[in-house]
Write a protein that holds these residues in place. Structure first.
Motif, short mmCIF file in Angstrom:
data_model
loop_
_atom_site.label_atom_id
_atom_site.label_comp_id
_atom_site.label_asym_id
_atom_site.label_seq_id
_atom_site.Cartn_x
_atom_site.Cartn_y
_atom_site.Cartn_z
N HIS A 157 -13.50 -12.81 -29.06
CA HIS A 157 -14.65 -13.23 -29.87
C HIS A 157 -15.82 -12.28 -29.60
N PRO A 158 -15.70 -11.02 -29.99
CA PRO A 158 -16.77 -10.06 -29.68
C PRO A 158 -18.09 -10.38 -30.37
N VAL A 159 -18.04 -10.93 -31.58
CA VAL A 159 -19.28 -11.26 -32.28
C VAL A 159 -20.00 -12.39 -31.55
N LEU A 160 -19.26 -13.42 -31.18
CA LEU A 160 -19.84 -14.54 -30.44
C LEU A 160 -20.42 -14.07 -29.12
N HIS A 161 -19.72 -13.15 -28.44
CA HIS A 161 -20.19 -12.65 -27.15
C HIS A 161 -21.52 -11.92 -27.32
N ARG A 162 -21.61 -11.04 -28.31
CA ARG A 162 -22.85 -10.30 -28.53
C ARG A 162 -23.99 -11.24 -28.94
N TYR A 163 -23.64 -12.23 -29.75
CA TYR A 163 -24.66 -13.20 -30.16
C TYR A 163 -25.20 -13.96 -28.93
N ALA A 164 -24.30 -14.41 -28.05
CA ALA A 164 -24.72 -15.14 -26.85
C ALA A 164 -25.58 -14.26 -25.95
N GLN A 165 -25.22 -12.99 -25.82
CA GLN A 165 -26.03 -12.08 -25.02
C GLN A 165 -27.42 -11.91 -25.62
N ALA A 166 -27.48 -11.76 -26.95
CA ALA A 166 -28.78 -11.58 -27.61
C ALA A 166 -29.64 -12.83 -27.47
N ARG A 167 -29.02 -14.00 -27.58
CA ARG A 167 -29.78 -15.24 -27.48
C ARG A 167 -30.32 -15.43 -26.06
N THR A 168 -29.49 -15.15 -25.06
CA THR A 168 -29.94 -15.28 -23.68
C THR A 168 -31.07 -14.30 -23.38
N ALA A 169 -30.95 -13.07 -23.89
CA ALA A 169 -32.01 -12.09 -23.69
C ALA A 169 -33.31 -12.55 -24.34
N TYR A 170 -33.20 -13.18 -25.52
CA TYR A 170 -34.43 -13.62 -26.19
C TYR A 170 -35.07 -14.80 -25.47
N VAL A 171 -34.26 -15.65 -24.83
CA VAL A 171 -34.82 -16.76 -24.05
C VAL A 171 -35.77 -16.21 -22.99
N ALA A 172 -35.32 -15.17 -22.26
CA ALA A 172 -36.18 -14.55 -21.24
C ALA A 172 -37.43 -13.96 -21.88
N LYS A 173 -37.28 -13.32 -23.03
CA LYS A 173 -38.44 -12.72 -23.71
C LYS A 173 -39.42 -13.80 -24.17
N ALA A 174 -38.89 -14.88 -24.73
CA ALA A 174 -39.76 -15.95 -25.23
C ALA A 174 -40.55 -16.60 -24.10
N LEU A 175 -39.92 -16.74 -22.93
CA LEU A 175 -40.58 -17.39 -21.80
C LEU A 175 -41.43 -16.42 -20.98
N GLY A 176 -41.19 -15.13 -21.15
CA GLY A 176 -41.97 -14.15 -20.42
C GLY A 176 -41.59 -14.00 -18.97
N CYS A 177 -40.40 -14.45 -18.59
CA CYS A 177 -39.94 -14.28 -17.22
C CYS A 177 -38.42 -14.35 -17.18
N PRO A 178 -37.80 -13.83 -16.12
CA PRO A 178 -36.33 -13.76 -16.09
C PRO A 178 -35.68 -15.14 -16.08
N THR A 179 -34.49 -15.19 -16.65
CA THR A 179 -33.68 -16.40 -16.55
C THR A 179 -33.03 -16.46 -15.17
#
Length: 308
Positions: A157-179
């Motif tokens: 599921h390469p598309v799902l994997h890339r989507y999950a990575q992008a979403r997790t990265a944006y969570v850190a960006k939205a909060l302004g600190c590392p997950t």
């Protein structure tokens, strides 16, 4: 006809691309009012959209008496719409400012005082991305607990994997600190609390993913839920703030409800208090809970009837 032209090995990848990128990505290029109307049309007309998880969810919700056969088509359409909006928020949040959030989200309650250690608890209900943005805008420093994105889990599921990575990265960006990945230890969370920061988590995860769980009632159903994070709140004597980010299914507007809870000395009391808000949310809009398809991993099977 088009399906026959697509090699079978490509079809799952194409479906993931449609469901996770192309259709929800419309939110990045369309005005939200137009996009919401398009999403409503897709949710009501395209029964193939998110078919497998939605049908599993319907089976579980009907088995527990929440949806009648007559209600099923509307419930499924709402389930598809919530899923579509939740995915779209990755693209919407990446392309909209906080001014957009202020116009399109109604807020009830207030976040805790800046500089106060605490736990921000939410659930897999509604669409939570804008709650993260709002907490960061309020001056909090929330470290989100996230699951490790194990490549083996996404095999095929390469598309799902890339989507999950992008979403997790944006969570850190939205909060302004590392997950934080606390799969092996809660020490990173303890350090964040001792630094007078916050730990944020969606705490309604299946108990089979954790080492220890505790019983609780969710919307009248007996369930087992993880207890480590709420036990940490009791041990560290820090307050828990429950928040839920919902969707007005008629207008597409967002709602954010923030409920600060006092410091608790008893774990069972805290667990019951926190999950009472998930119970209330499910009763308000059962289609907005994302984990119905995983219900057997949450809820305790009813005891078999005994012969008289």
């Amino acid at each position: 006809m088009l399906r026959a032209l697509i090699p079978s090995r490509w079809r799952p990848h194409l479906r993931e691309a449609l469901e996770l990128v192309l259709l929800p990505g419309l939110a990045a290029v369309l005005p939200w009012g137009w996009c919401f109307r398009v999403f409503c049309w897709l949710a009501h007309r395209c029964q193939w959209l998110y078919r497998e998880p939605c049908e599993r969810a319907l089976h579980e919700v009907q088995a527990r008496g929440w949806v009648t056969p007559a209600q099923a088509p509307r419930w499924l359409a709402q389930r598809r719409l919530v899923t579509l909006i939740d995915h779209a928020d990755l693209y919407l949040a990446a392309t909209r400012s906080n001014r957009w959030m202020q116009r399109h989200m109604q807020v009830q309650g207030q976040w805790p005082t800046v500089g106060q250690a605490g736990i921000l608890a939410t659930f897999h209900w509604g669409a939570g991305m804008w709650g993260l943005r709002h907490a960061q805008q309020a001056g909090l420093v929330p470290h989100a607990l996230v699951a490790a994105l194990n490549g083996a889990h996404f095999a095929g599921h390469p598309v799902l994997h890339r989507y999950a990575q992008a979403r997790t990265a944006y969570v850190a960006k939205a909060l302004g600190c590392p997950t934080l990945d606390v799969s092996s230890s809660l020490r990173p969370a303890v350090r964040a609390l001792r630094d007078h920061e916050q730990v944020l988590a969606a705490i309604d995860v299946p108990s089979d993913q954790v080492a220890a769980s505790v019983p609780v009632q969710i919307a009248g159903m007996a369930a087992q839920v993880p207890k480590a994070l709420l036990r940490l709140a009791v041990e560290q004597k820090v307050p828990v703030t429950v928040y839920l980010t919902g969707i007005d299914m008629d207008t597409g507007q967002r709602t954010l409800r923030i409920v600060p809870l006092p410091v608790q000395k008893d774990l069972d009391t805290l667990v019951a208090a926190v999950f009472s808000y998930l119970s209330e949310a499910i009763q308000q809009d059962s289609a907005a809970w994302h984990f119905w398809s995983e219900a057997p991993r949450f809820f305790v099977p009813p005891a078999p009837a005994t012969a008289e």
